[in-house]
Design an enzyme around this catalytic site. Structure first.
Site, mmCIF file in Angstrom:
data_model
loop_
_atom_site.group_PDB
_atom_site.id
_atom_site.type_symbol
_atom_site.label_atom_id
_atom_site.label_comp_id
_atom_site.label_asym_id
_atom_site.label_seq_id
_atom_site.Cartn_x
_atom_site.Cartn_y
_atom_site.Cartn_z
ATOM 1 N N ASP A 34 1.239 -24.550 41.508
ATOM 2 C CA ASP A 34 0.045 -24.353 41.255
ATOM 3 C C ASP A 34 -0.735 -25.635 40.552
ATOM 4 O OD1 ASP A 34 0.605 -24.368 38.489
ATOM 5 O OD2 ASP A 34 0.178 -22.015 38.326
ATOM 6 N N SER A 35 -1.893 -25.578 40.017
ATOM 7 C CA SER A 35 -2.590 -26.769 39.506
ATOM 8 C C SER A 35 -1.807 -27.173 38.604
ATOM 9 C CB SER A 35 -3.993 -26.646 39.385
ATOM 10 O OG SER A 35 -4.271 -25.513 38.546
#
Length: 76
Positions: A34-35
């Site tokens: 994810d980010s």
């Protein structure tokens, strides 16, 4: 090629199985990054390869191969 070192950094940073890290592996879909993982991976790659990765370049990384190609082209 820097693949083995990139693979090692991804495994250590993102806590994924080494056998899942292949050149064609998609960072989000295949490895589940994810980010937040991307930011942590960026910092780890910068440290491991002694380079600075611009945010706009980081956004272009879709597969493991994208990272390896970038490092091959930009590492000292």
């Amino acid at each position: 090629m820097n693949f083995e070192k990139v693979k090692e950094v991804i495994v250590e940073t993102a806590n994924v199985n080494a056998e899942d890290v292949k050149l064609e592996a998609n960072l989000k879909e295949d490895l589940g990054l994810d980010s937040l993982d991307a930011v942590e991976l960026n910092m780890a790659l910068e440290e491991a390869f002694n380079l600075s990765i611009a945010d706009e370049d980081l956004a272009k990384f879709v597969t493991v191969k994208d990272i390896v190609d970038y490092i091959d082209a930009n590492a000292n």
